[in-house]
Every structure is written in structure tokens, then in C-alpha cells.
Scaffold this active site. Structure first.
Site, PDB file in Angstrom:
ATOM      1  N   SER A 118      34.072  54.962 -37.882  1.00 56.47           N
ATOM      2  CA  SER A 118      33.662  53.845 -38.723  1.00 56.47           C
ATOM      3  C   SER A 118      32.366  54.210 -39.433  1.00 56.47           C
ATOM      4  CB  SER A 118      33.426  52.601 -37.860  1.00 56.47           C
ATOM      5  OG  SER A 118      32.789  51.577 -38.599  1.00 56.47           O
ATOM      6  N   TYR A 172      29.059  48.876 -30.440  1.00 59.84           N
ATOM      7  CA  TYR A 172      30.197  49.436 -31.184  1.00 59.84           C
ATOM      8  C   TYR A 172      29.777  50.708 -31.918  1.00 59.84           C
ATOM      9  CZ  TYR A 172      33.783  49.696 -34.863  1.00 59.84           C
ATOM     10  OH  TYR A 172      34.774  50.112 -35.725  1.00 59.84           O
TER      11      TYR A 172
END
Length: 137
Positions: A14, A27
Site C-alpha cells: 500500500s 497498518y
């Protein structure tokens, strides 16, 4: 793959690996770790046609993000398109495309990285983030 001299390892990470949102540090930590693993594995492929690369999607109209935007739109009594526009105005102002990427657009990058055309791309982290990350490299 190393014994056969050819192969592809693709990690989907990501853009949050590079641009850490304060509300998602946990995350982002896992996504940054994926970059280290990918680069380390790529170093093991020296002299072969095995490649190890990481795709860095940005905001994408995936199932999870789609559900989030749709539910926020319903709660705010606005259209999904209006909610998406608001998201990029307030939560993601650095986006250049000012819209969610499609899963097909992310898949296009992954298909390239998996193909023989990407033989010289190894150990790379390639963004498909709509320009969210404010870097030139």
C-alpha cells in the site's frame, strides 16, 4: 523458481507503507515490512530471471473501500460520487487523479509485473496510487 531460473514474486502492499496515516500506524507498519521483505528476497535472485516486486496501490474502489464510501454516503444522505469527491477534498487532498482507482487499474500493474516484459524490474516498489504520494521518485 531459483532452480528453474524464472519466476515472479509479487507483493501487494500500500502507499501507506511510504505515507503513514496517523490513524493507521499499525497498518502502515505491516506494509512497510512488506517492502523490506520484497527487497530482501529480490537480492536473492541475482543473476536469474526471477523477480520480486511490490505494488503500492493508493485509495482503490475495492470491496472494503467501496463499502466504506457507500455507507458514509448513505449516512450523510449524499451520492457515492459526492462522498468520493469529499473524501479526496478532505482526507486525501494530495491525490492527482481525485478519484478512487479501480481494482482493474491495480490489476493492470500487477499483470505487467507478472509478465516477461518486467524482466528488468526487480526489487522495486511501484506505485499505482493516483499521485497520492508527493514524491518524484
Amino acid at each position: 523458481m531459483l532452480a528453474n531460473g524464472w519466476g515472479r514474486v509479487l507483493i501487494i502492499s500500500s502507499e501507506s507503507a511510504l505515507q503513514i496515516p496517523t490513524e493507521m500506524i499499525h497498518y502502515s507498519t505491516t506494509k512497510t515490512a512488506q517492502l523490506a521483505v520484497s527487497r530482501g528476497l529480490a537480492e536473492l535472485t541475482t543473476g536469474t530471471d526471477v523477480t520480486v516486486n511490490t505494488a503500492l496501490p493508493g485509495p482503490t474502489f475495492s470491496e472494503g473501500m467501496g463499502d466504506f464510501i457507500t455507507s458514509m454516503a448513505a449516512r450523510s444522505n449524499v451520492s457515492v460520487a459526492e462522498m468520493e469527491k469529499d473524501f479526496f477534498k478532505n482526507a486525501c487532498p494530495t491525490s492527482i487523479i481525485k478519484r478512487l482507482a479501480t481494482t482493474q487499474e491495480v490489476a493492470n500493474l500487477v499483470a505487467y509485473l507478472a509478465s516477461p516484459l518486467a524482466l528488468a524490474t526487480n526489487g522495486a516498489a511501484i506505485r499505482v496510487d493516483g499521485g497520492v504520494s508527493k514524491t518524484i521518485a
